[in-house]
Design an enzyme around this catalytic site. Sequence first.
Site, PDB file in Angstrom:
ATOM      1  N   ARG A 167       2.636 -10.046   7.531  1.00  0.00           N
ATOM      2  CA  ARG A 167       4.032 -10.005   7.978  1.00  0.00           C
ATOM      3  C   ARG A 167       4.254  -9.201   9.255  1.00  0.00           C
ATOM      4  O   ARG A 167       5.394  -9.042   9.681  1.00  0.00           O
ATOM      5  CB  ARG A 167       4.905  -9.521   6.821  1.00  0.00           C
ATOM      6  CG  ARG A 167       5.094 -10.655   5.823  1.00  0.00           C
ATOM      7  CD  ARG A 167       5.686 -10.192   4.536  1.00  0.00           C
ATOM      8  NE  ARG A 167       7.057  -9.770   4.689  1.00  0.00           N
ATOM      9  CZ  ARG A 167       7.775  -9.270   3.700  1.00  0.00           C
ATOM     10  NH1 ARG A 167       7.235  -9.136   2.501  1.00  0.00           N
ATOM     11  NH2 ARG A 167       9.004  -8.905   3.879  1.00  0.00           N
TER      12      ARG A 167
ATOM     13  N   LYS B 102       1.923   7.580   3.674  1.00  0.00           N
ATOM     14  CA  LYS B 102       1.277   6.264   3.745  1.00  0.00           C
ATOM     15  C   LYS B 102       0.668   6.013   5.122  1.00  0.00           C
ATOM     16  O   LYS B 102       0.289   4.891   5.439  1.00  0.00           O
ATOM     17  CB  LYS B 102       2.311   5.165   3.445  1.00  0.00           C
ATOM     18  CG  LYS B 102       2.988   5.303   2.095  1.00  0.00           C
ATOM     19  CD  LYS B 102       4.195   4.385   1.961  1.00  0.00           C
ATOM     20  CE  LYS B 102       5.007   4.763   0.731  1.00  0.00           C
ATOM     21  NZ  LYS B 102       6.313   4.078   0.699  1.00  0.00           N
TER      22      LYS B 102
ATOM     23  N   PRO C  27       0.828  -1.200   0.000  1.00  0.00           N
ATOM     24  CA  PRO C  27       0.000   0.000   0.000  1.00  0.00           C
ATOM     25  C   PRO C  27       0.873   1.265   0.000  1.00  0.00           C
ATOM     26  O   PRO C  27       1.699   1.461   0.881  1.00  0.00           O
ATOM     27  CB  PRO C  27      -0.813  -0.121   1.292  1.00  0.00           C
ATOM     28  CG  PRO C  27      -0.081  -1.099   2.140  1.00  0.00           C
ATOM     29  CD  PRO C  27       0.727  -1.960   1.241  1.00  0.00           C
ATOM     30  N   GLU C  28       0.686   2.069  -1.010  1.00  0.00           N
ATOM     31  CA  GLU C  28       1.366   3.363  -1.108  1.00  0.00           C
ATOM     32  C   GLU C  28       0.279   4.441  -1.072  1.00  0.00           C
ATOM     33  O   GLU C  28      -0.865   4.148  -0.739  1.00  0.00           O
ATOM     34  CB  GLU C  28       2.191   3.428  -2.407  1.00  0.00           C
ATOM     35  CG  GLU C  28       3.184   2.271  -2.523  1.00  0.00           C
ATOM     36  CD  GLU C  28       3.996   2.289  -3.807  1.00  0.00           C
ATOM     37  OE1 GLU C  28       4.164   3.363  -4.401  1.00  0.00           O
ATOM     38  OE2 GLU C  28       4.464   1.211  -4.216  1.00  0.00           O
TER      39      GLU C  28
ATOM     40  N   ARG D 153      15.967  -1.749  -3.677  1.00  0.00           N
ATOM     41  CA  ARG D 153      14.670  -2.288  -4.120  1.00  0.00           C
ATOM     42  C   ARG D 153      14.777  -2.865  -5.515  1.00  0.00           C
ATOM     43  O   ARG D 153      15.514  -2.353  -6.352  1.00  0.00           O
ATOM     44  CB  ARG D 153      13.600  -1.186  -4.183  1.00  0.00           C
ATOM     45  CG  ARG D 153      13.572  -0.301  -3.022  1.00  0.00           C
ATOM     46  CD  ARG D 153      13.175  -1.057  -1.767  1.00  0.00           C
ATOM     47  NE  ARG D 153      13.302  -0.171  -0.629  1.00  0.00           N
ATOM     48  CZ  ARG D 153      12.416   0.761  -0.353  1.00  0.00           C
ATOM     49  NH1 ARG D 153      11.354   0.913  -1.095  1.00  0.00           N
ATOM     50  NH2 ARG D 153      12.605   1.544   0.683  1.00  0.00           N
TER      51      ARG D 153
ATOM     52  N   HIS E 213      -4.665 -13.727  10.228  1.00  0.00           N
ATOM     53  CA  HIS E 213      -3.748 -12.592  10.283  1.00  0.00           C
ATOM     54  C   HIS E 213      -4.404 -11.324  10.831  1.00  0.00           C
ATOM     55  O   HIS E 213      -3.882 -10.228  10.662  1.00  0.00           O
ATOM     56  CB  HIS E 213      -3.164 -12.330   8.897  1.00  0.00           C
ATOM     57  CG  HIS E 213      -2.461 -13.518   8.321  1.00  0.00           C
ATOM     58  ND1 HIS E 213      -1.264 -13.987   8.835  1.00  0.00           N
ATOM     59  CD2 HIS E 213      -2.787 -14.364   7.325  1.00  0.00           C
ATOM     60  CE1 HIS E 213      -0.888 -15.059   8.153  1.00  0.00           C
ATOM     61  NE2 HIS E 213      -1.798 -15.312   7.229  1.00  0.00           N
TER      62      HIS E 213
END
Length: 285
Positions: free
Chosen positions: A125, A58, A2-3, A275, A106
């Site tokens: 995560r 974000k 998500p940006e 990246r 999760h």
Amino acid sequence: MPELPEIETIKNDLAVKLLNKKIVQIKVNLPKIVKNPLAGFLKKLINESFKKVNRRGKLMIFEINKDLFLLIHLRMTGQLIYQEKGVVIAGGHSDTKLDFSLPGKHTHLYFTFADKSQLFFNDLRQFGYAKLVDKKELDQTLLRFGVEPLSADFTLQKLKDLLKNKKRNIKAFLLDQQVIAGIGNIYADEILFASKVFPLRRTETLNAKEIADIHTNTKKILQKAIKYRGTTFNNYVDSEGKKGSFLNFLQVYQRANKPCLKCKSIIKKIKVAGRGTSLCQKCQK
DNA sequence: CTTCTTGTTACTGA
DNA sequence: ATCAGTAACAAGAA
């Protein structure tokens, strides 16, 4: 990941759904996701409601009152899913199961409101977080954020000013949240491809047209991504558990080893600023 | 089995 | 003072 466009989508949806609904229950399944002592966190939120929801970069900011704010960052795999009472929705991390039910494996934190609707914070995560802050800490936190790329403040002149005296590659520059807030790996690659600029180009070597193109494309691409409710290729879903469709418009990201959509040469993947970076060697100079 | 995935911070060294 | 690089965090995909 998500940006800015993904967070903006979630924020806008939540703003019309959950504001001013009384929080009647809070369940924390993974305490480390909450960056406050748990007892105080629960006590300050129970029987309160979110009055406003905002976004900076974000980061999502839920206002409880003028001196209390809940910050939620989804980092890489976080999801914030809102469910009306009795509505079974698609989504969660097992998005192949259309009747995925929440809370799931999760789900680390969720709120239940007086009308029985619920807000679920999932994060495969576990890098995302929720944090309650007062006005002072909020202001301190926001100091670390660069210009909002879709705001009126982000003019061409502003970008030129930011580039002044910087000596680094343009992709690292675009990803730096303290310079411009909200651009991540997907949109950095897309902006540079659209601007025909090689990601490793030093900022001091960019000419006027390239800077102007980066400025225009940043605004255009982020706006278009918001229009299509973000990019989903793995984890991201909106507040209804639905995928964003900007994936269909990606020109270079996630297209490594495929032909360039403009020139047909093979898209390469290299590492820039730590990246994975997709680029066309022919189109981007 | 290994390697890769990425947002952010902390740290090291240039 | 800046910037590059890497580890850490964690869990899953390939």
